[in-house]
Design a protein around this motif. Structure first.
Motif, PDB file in Angstrom:
ATOM      1  N   ARG A  74       0.807  -1.226   0.000  1.00 26.09           N
ATOM      2  CA  ARG A  74       0.000   0.000   0.000  1.00 26.09           C
ATOM      3  C   ARG A  74       0.836   1.271   0.000  1.00 26.09           C
ATOM      4  N   TYR A  75       1.907   1.318   0.791  1.00 30.81           N
ATOM      5  CA  TYR A  75       2.669   2.556   0.905  1.00 30.81           C
ATOM      6  C   TYR A  75       3.274   2.957  -0.433  1.00 30.81           C
ATOM      7  N   ALA A  76       3.094   4.194  -0.800  1.00 28.80           N
ATOM      8  CA  ALA A  76       3.654   4.700  -2.057  1.00 28.80           C
ATOM      9  C   ALA A  76       5.182   4.647  -1.987  1.00 28.80           C
ATOM     10  N   GLY A  77       5.794   4.233  -3.095  1.00 31.42           N
ATOM     11  CA  GLY A  77       7.254   4.169  -3.157  1.00 31.42           C
ATOM     12  C   GLY A  77       7.824   2.833  -2.765  1.00 31.42           C
ATOM     13  N   GLY A  78       6.968   1.897  -2.328  1.00 28.36           N
ATOM     14  CA  GLY A  78       7.474   0.607  -1.903  1.00 28.36           C
ATOM     15  C   GLY A  78       7.904  -0.295  -3.039  1.00 28.36           C
ATOM     16  N   PHE A  79       7.314  -0.107  -4.227  1.00 24.49           N
ATOM     17  CA  PHE A  79       7.665  -0.907  -5.402  1.00 24.49           C
ATOM     18  C   PHE A  79       7.552  -2.404  -5.119  1.00 24.49           C
ATOM     19  N   ASN A  80       6.687  -2.782  -4.148  1.00 23.03           N
ATOM     20  CA  ASN A  80       6.579  -4.194  -3.787  1.00 23.03           C
ATOM     21  C   ASN A  80       7.913  -4.739  -3.288  1.00 23.03           C
ATOM     22  N   ASP A  81       8.760  -3.843  -2.729  1.00 28.08           N
ATOM     23  CA  ASP A  81      10.130  -4.168  -2.353  1.00 28.08           C
ATOM     24  C   ASP A  81      10.327  -3.912  -0.860  1.00 28.08           C
ATOM     25  N   PRO A  82      10.608  -4.960  -0.066  1.00 24.67           N
ATOM     26  CA  PRO A  82      10.777  -4.775   1.381  1.00 24.67           C
ATOM     27  C   PRO A  82      11.924  -3.829   1.746  1.00 24.67           C
ATOM     28  N   SER A  83      12.951  -3.733   0.908  1.00 28.86           N
ATOM     29  CA  SER A  83      14.063  -2.832   1.210  1.00 28.86           C
ATOM     30  C   SER A  83      13.626  -1.378   1.119  1.00 28.86           C
ATOM     31  N   LEU A  84      12.920  -1.030   0.057  1.00 27.29           N
ATOM     32  CA  LEU A  84      12.520   0.355  -0.158  1.00 27.29           C
ATOM     33  C   LEU A  84      11.480   0.814   0.848  1.00 27.29           C
ATOM     34  N   ILE A  85      10.654  -0.100   1.329  1.00 25.95           N
ATOM     35  CA  ILE A  85       9.551   0.295   2.201  1.00 25.95           C
ATOM     36  C   ILE A  85      10.047   0.864   3.524  1.00 25.95           C
ATOM     37  N   MET A  86      11.244   0.456   3.969  1.00 22.55           N
ATOM     38  CA  MET A  86      11.708   0.896   5.277  1.00 22.55           C
ATOM     39  C   MET A  86      12.015   2.388   5.325  1.00 22.55           C
ATOM     40  N   SER A  87      12.299   3.001   4.184  1.00 24.58           N
ATOM     41  CA  SER A  87      12.613   4.431   4.170  1.00 24.58           C
ATOM     42  C   SER A  87      11.392   5.291   4.447  1.00 24.58           C
ATOM     43  N   ASN A  88      10.210   4.688   4.592  1.00 22.94           N
ATOM     44  CA  ASN A  88       9.026   5.442   4.982  1.00 22.94           C
ATOM     45  C   ASN A  88       8.999   5.753   6.471  1.00 22.94           C
ATOM     46  N   PHE A  89       9.907   5.166   7.230  1.00 23.79           N
ATOM     47  CA  PHE A  89       9.857   5.304   8.676  1.00 23.79           C
ATOM     48  C   PHE A  89      10.984   6.196   9.186  1.00 23.79           C
ATOM     49  N   ALA A  90      10.783   6.741  10.368  1.00 27.70           N
ATOM     50  CA  ALA A  90      11.701   7.732  10.927  1.00 27.70           C
ATOM     51  C   ALA A  90      13.109   7.157  11.078  1.00 27.70           C
ATOM     52  N   GLY A  91      14.100   7.956  10.672  1.00 29.70           N
ATOM     53  CA  GLY A  91      15.494   7.585  10.869  1.00 29.70           C
ATOM     54  C   GLY A  91      16.082   6.679   9.820  1.00 29.70           C
ATOM     55  N   VAL A  92      15.306   6.336   8.771  1.00 27.51           N
ATOM     56  CA  VAL A  92      15.771   5.387   7.755  1.00 27.51           C
ATOM     57  C   VAL A  92      15.743   6.060   6.383  1.00 27.51           C
TER      58      VAL A  92
END
Length: 813
Positions: free
Chosen positions: A147-165
C-alpha cells in the motif's frame, strides 16, 4: 514498454467474462492462537469481528485453531480475548475473495490477578512481533508493503518510509539507519542470518537494484534500528528480520503477477490432505528479459534477473515441527560507456579523456535453511537451525582507448575504438554454514528466559585484480581462499514487574576464531506504561561487528615495494547505543512517538596514516586497500518524531521527521561528516480507499501518496584552487580533494511518489492492478560530482533517480 501493456490487456480480456457474475463474495479467515512466550496452543479463546452485526465470532479448538467462515470481502478487525491473558486487537485485515486469510496469532499472559484485571485491548499495529524487543523496533506487514507509495513491492525500499531510515538517492536498495553505513545492516530470514537479498549487489554487501523478496510470500516482519535485543549480534546499524508466511495447509491457491519489473507466480497448498503440512513457492523472472527472449523487443544488454523462494512446513505429532525454506537469485547486466553517474568503477579511469569503460556485472545468492521447534516441557521449547548461504559477484570492466573522429568542417562524427582490453576483474565467492540452538523457558507470567548459541563457518574464495596504470602487468588486490569461524552466545531475560513495567536484559558474546577477538556485550531495555494512553521506553546496548573480509585479507604494497596483508589482526568495530522513547496514544487509531538516541562508535578501522581521512565505515561500491588500525571513532545522535493514524474507515496517514548528525574521526584527529549525514529526513504519507464501487459493489480504488525531503549528501569534492577553479590533474590521476572530505554537499533532495491500485473481487478470484510513479516530478537533485571534460566546466554530477513508473497486474485464484 508497449509490449507490457499488450500482455496486461490480454490478461484483462482473458478474465473479462467473470466481470458479469454476481453472487455474495466472501472468504474464510482462520489461523492459530498460541502463548507468545511458550508457544503452547490457547484453547477456548474468543475471537470476534469488531463492528459486525449480527456479531460474528468463534473460539479456538484443542489445538489453538480458529475458523471464521463466509466473511465478506473487505477489511476486518479482530478482537481476541482469553481468560488470564491480555486482550489484543488485530486491525486492518484484508479479506479477498480469491485467497483465504491464514493468521498466526499470539497472546501475552497477564501478570495481574483476575480480581484486579481490567480489560484494555492493545492495538498491535506497528509493534514488533519479537516480545524481547521493547525499543527502536517496529513491524511491517505485507499489506503495508503493497500500500505505501514508493514501496515498489520491495521490502528494502519500504523501510525508508519510517523515521530515521533512508535509501540511496540513486535508487539502490541501501538501507541507511540513523546515519550508519548500509553495509552494517543485518538481514535475517525466518530468524536466520542470510546474505544481502538484493540483485546486483557489490562486494560490501551493500544495496543492489532490486530485492529478491516480494510481498506475495512475506508475513509480518520486524525491523530494529538500535539498542538491539540480546539475541542479535555481529551488527551495528539495524536488523531486518524477514518472515515468510506459511502456505495454506487446506487449499491450493496461486497468485500470478505481471509487471514492468518482473513476472512471477506464487503457488501454495497442503502437502497431503488432512496432514497439516504445507508448501509455498514463488518464482520471478525479469519481464523485459522475458519479452526479449521471446523476440518481442529489440532491447540489447538489458539487466536480467530471476529469483525464487520457498517454505515447506512439516509438523509431526511427537518430534516437533520442521520448516525448510530457501531464497535464491541470479542477475547480470552489461553497462555500456560507464560514467560515475551510471556506476562506480575502480581507479576513476572512466573520467580520463580518451578512455571508455564498459562493465559486465553478474551476481548470485542462495540461502537454504532448516528450523526445528520441539516442546521440552509444559512451558518451554527448543528451537534449532541449520543453514547455508552463498553470495557471489563476478564483475569485469573493459577499457577502450578511443579517438574522436571529425569531418572536414570540424563537426564531431563518432568515437573510434583503437584498443580494448579487460582492466578490472573481480571474482568473489562467500559461502557460510551456520548452526544454532536456542532454549526458551517461560518460568511464569512474569519471567521468560532465552539462552542461545550459534556457530558460523565462512569460506571465502576472493580474487580481484586490475592493470597497474597503463602498464600491461596485472596487480592482484585480493587473492585468498580462507575459512573464518565465529561463535556467538547470548542469554536474555524478560521480567514483567506488573502490567505496566517490563524489563528485558541480557548478554551477548561474540568470538572471532581467526584472530581470537571476543566481546561481552550487555543489553537492557525497559517499557513503562505510564497510563492507558502513554508509555516510556529506554534502552542501552553494546554492539560489535566484523569488518568485510576484503579488508582483512587486502594485499597492500609497502614503501619498499613488497606485498603484505597487514590487516589480518583487525579487531571488531564496536558501539554503545543509548535510546530514550515516548509514545502517546491520542485515540485508538492516532499515535505519536518520539525517540532520542546517541551512538558512540569506537575501534573503527581507519588508515594507519596521520593525514588520511579514510575509514571503512564510509566504503561504498569502490574500495581502498590500505593498512588499517582500530583507532577510529564516530558519533550518531538525533531525534525522531512520528505521528501515525492507522488505517481505518478507509484512510490513513503517517508523518515523521528525523534530525540527526553522523560524524567520524581518523588518526588526523578532525571530526568529519560521514557520507550518510544528511542532517534531516521528512516523510509525509497518506492514503485513501474508495470501496464498494461498481454495479456489484465489489471494486476498490486505492490512492496513496508520499512526499519526501532530506538534506544533501556530504561529498569528497574535486580538486580546486584558491579561486575555486578546477585543479584536477588527470595525467597524475589526481581528481579528489581528500583534505576537504565530506565538508561540502550539493543540494537537498525531495520527491513526490504517487501510487494507484484498483481491485475487484469475483467468485473464487481477485484481480488487482497497481501503478506506482516514483519521483513523479522527475526531480534530479545533485548528489555527487565528478570530472567530465565533455560537461560545462568539466564537472559532471550524479543525481537522484528520476521518474520511474512501475505497473503490475495480479490475479489471485
Amino acid at each position: 514498454m508497449k509490449y507490457i501493456f499488450i500482455v496486461l490487456s490480454f490478461l484483462l480480456l482473458l478474465f473479462s467474462p467473470l466481470l458479469g457474475q454476481t453472487q455474495p463474495l466472501s472468504q474464510t479467515v482462520r489461523g492459530t492462537l498460541t502463548d507468545s512466550d511458550s508457544q503452547i496452543p490457547l484453547i477456548g479463546a474468543t475471537l470476534i469481528i469488531v463492528g459486525s452485526s449480527p456479531l460474528v465470532g468463534t473460539t479456538t479448538d484443542v489445538n489453538g485453531n480458529f475458523r471464521l467462515s463466509n466473511i465478506p470481502a473487505g477489511r476486518i478487525t479482530l478482537h481476541v480475548t482469553y481468560l488470564g491473558y491480555e486482550p489484543k486487537v488485530i486491525p486492518d485485515i484484508v479479506v479477498n475473495s480469491g485467497k483465504e486469510v491464514v493468521l498466526p496469532l499470539t497472546l501475552q499472559e497477564s501478570t495481574t490477578k483476575l480480581a484486579e484485571f481490567v480489560v484494555r485491548a492493545s492495538h498491535t499495529k506497528g509493534q514488533a512481533r519479537n516480545e524481547m524487543a521493547l525499543i527502536s523496533a517496529r513491524s511491517i506487514s505485507p499489506e503495508e508493503t503493497s500500500r505505501y507509495a514508493g514501496g515498489f513491492n520491495d521490502p528494502s525500499l519500504i523501510m525508508s518510509n519510517f523515521a530515521g531510515v533512508a535509501n540511496n538517492p540513486n535508487g539502490n536498495n541501501d538501507i541507511i539507519v540513523r546515519g550508519n553505513s548500509p553495509k552494517y545492516i543485518q538481514w535475517r530470514l525466518e530468524g536466520v542470518q542470510i546474505t544481502n537479498p538484493n540483485h546486483f549487489a557489490d562486494q560490501g554487501a551493500i544495496g543492489g537494484g532490486l530485492s529478491t523478496l516480494n510481498n506475495n510470500i512475506l508475513a509480518t516482519s520486524d525491523f530494529y534500528t538500535g539498542a538491539f535485543a540480546p539475541e542479535y549480534g555481529d551488527v551495528l546499524s539495524g536488523v531486518y528480520d524477514v518472515k515468510l508466511r506459511t502456505g495454506n495447509n487446506e487449499k491450493t491457491e496461486a497468485v500470478l503477477g505481471v509487471g514492468i519489473l518482473g513476472t512471477d507466480l506464487t503457488v501454495e497448498g497442503p502437502l497431503k490432505k488432512g496432514y497439516g503440512g504445507s508448501y509455498l513457492v514463488n518464482y520471478r523472472y525479469s519481464t523485459i528479459s522475458l519479452l526479449t527472449d521471446l523476440g518481442l523487443t529489440g532491447v540489447k544488454g538489458s539487466p536480467k534477473f530471476q529469483d525464487a523462494a520457498f517454505k515447506i512446513v512439516l509438523p509431526t505429532k511427537k518430534a516437533g515441527a520442521f520448516s525448510l525454506f530457501g531464497l535464491g537469485g541470479l542477475s547480470s547486466a552489461l553497462l555500456k560507456e560507464v560514467k560515475p553517474d551510471v556506476a562506480e568503477t575502480p581507479g576513476d579511469r572512466s573520467m580520463l579523456a580518451g578512455i571508455r569503460e564498459d562493465m559486465e556485472k553478474g551476481s548470485h545468492l542462495l540461502n537454504l535453511g532448516l528450523t526445528h521447534t520441539m516442546p521440552s516441557g509444559t512451558n518451554s521449547f527448543i528451537h534449532s537451525t541449520l543453514s547455508f548461504s552463498q553470495e557471489g559477484i563476478k564483475d569485469q570492466v573493459f577499457e577502450s582507448t578511443i579517438e574522436k573522429q571529425y569531418n572536414g568542417s570540424g563537426d564531431f562524427l563518432r568515437d573510434s575504438v583503437l584498443t580494448t582490453h579487460p582492466n578490472y576483474q573481480s571474482h568473489l565467492l562467500k559461502s557460510t554454514y551456520r548452526g544454532g540452538i536456542t532454549f526458551h523457558q517461560k518460568i511464569n507470567a512474569r519471567n521468560n528466559i532465552q539462552i542461545g548459541t550459534q556457530y558460523s563457518l565462512v569460506a571465502y574464495d576472493y580474487r580481484q585484480s586490475q592493470l597497474q596504470g597503463d602498464a600491461a602487468n596485472r596487480v592482484y588486490l585480493l587473492d585468498f581462499q580462507e575459512n573464518l569461524g565465529t561463535i556467538r552466545n547470548y542469554i536474555s531475560w524478560k521480567h514483567r514487574f506488573n502490567e505496566a513495567v517490563t524489563l528485558v536484559t541480557g548478554l551477548h558474546n561474540m568470538n572471532v576464531l581467526l584472530n581470537h577477538k571476543s566481546t561481552l556485550e550487555p543489553r537492557i531495555s525497559l517499557n513503562w506504561q505510564l497510563s492507558p494512553t502513554s508509555s516510556l521506553q529506554a534502552g542501552y546496548g553494546k554492539h560489535s561487528t566484523m569488518e568485510g573480509a576484503h579488508n582483512y585479507f587486502a594485499q597492500v604494497q609497502t614503501e619498499n615495494g613488497q606485498i603484505s596483508e597487514p590487516n589480518r589482526n583487525l579487531g571488531l568495530l564496536k558501539a554503545h547505543h543509548f535510546v530514550l522513547g515516548f509514545q502517546k496514544r491520542f485515540t485508538p487509531l492516532l499515535v505519536a512517538k518520539a525517540e532520542v538516541y546517541y551512538q558512540s562508535l569506537y575501534q573503527l578501522p581507519v588508515e594507519n596514516k596521520a593525514t588520511s581521512t579514510f575509514a571503512t565505515i564510509n566504503e561504498g561500491p569502490d574500495f581502498n586497500y590500505v593498512a588499517l588500525v582500530n583507532q577510529g571513532t564516530g558519533k550518531n545522535y538525533g531525534i525522531e518524531l512520528s505521528l501515525e493514524r492507522f488505517f481505518s474507515h478507509n484512510f490513513y496517514y503517517l508523518v515523521n521527521a528525523s534530525l540527526y548528525s553522523s560524524t567520524y574521526q581518523t588518526l588526523e584527529g578532525k571530526e568529519r561528516n560521514t557520507p550518510y549525514n544528511g542532517h534531516y529526513l521528512i516523510n509525509i504519507l497518506a492514503g485513501k480507499e474508495f470501496v464498494k464501487l461498481g454495479k456489484n459493489k465489489n471494486q476498490v480504488l486505492g490512492l496513496n501518496a508520499k512526499v519526501f525531503f532530506s538534506g544533501a549528501k556530504p561529498i569528497i569534492p574535486l580538486l580546486r584552487d584558491a579561486a575555486g577553479n578546477l585543479a584536477v590533474d588527470p595525467a597524475a590521476n589526481k581528481f579528489w580533494d581528500y583534505s576537504k572530505a565530506y565538508e561540502t554537499s550539493l543540494s537537498d533532495l525531495s520527491k513526490l511518489v504517487l501510487s494507484v491500485s484498483y481491485k475487484w473481487n469475483k467468485p473464487r478470484t481477485t484481480h488487482e492492478l497497481f501503478l506506482n510513479l516514483d519521483n513523479l516530478t522527475d526531480n534530479k537533485g545533485k548528489v555527487t560530482e565528478y570530472y567530465d571534460p565533455s560537461q560545462p566546466g568539466s564537472v559532471g554530477h550524479t543525481t537522484q533517480r528520476g521518474l520511474v513508473p512501475n505497473l503490475m497486474y495480479r490475479l489471485y485464484f
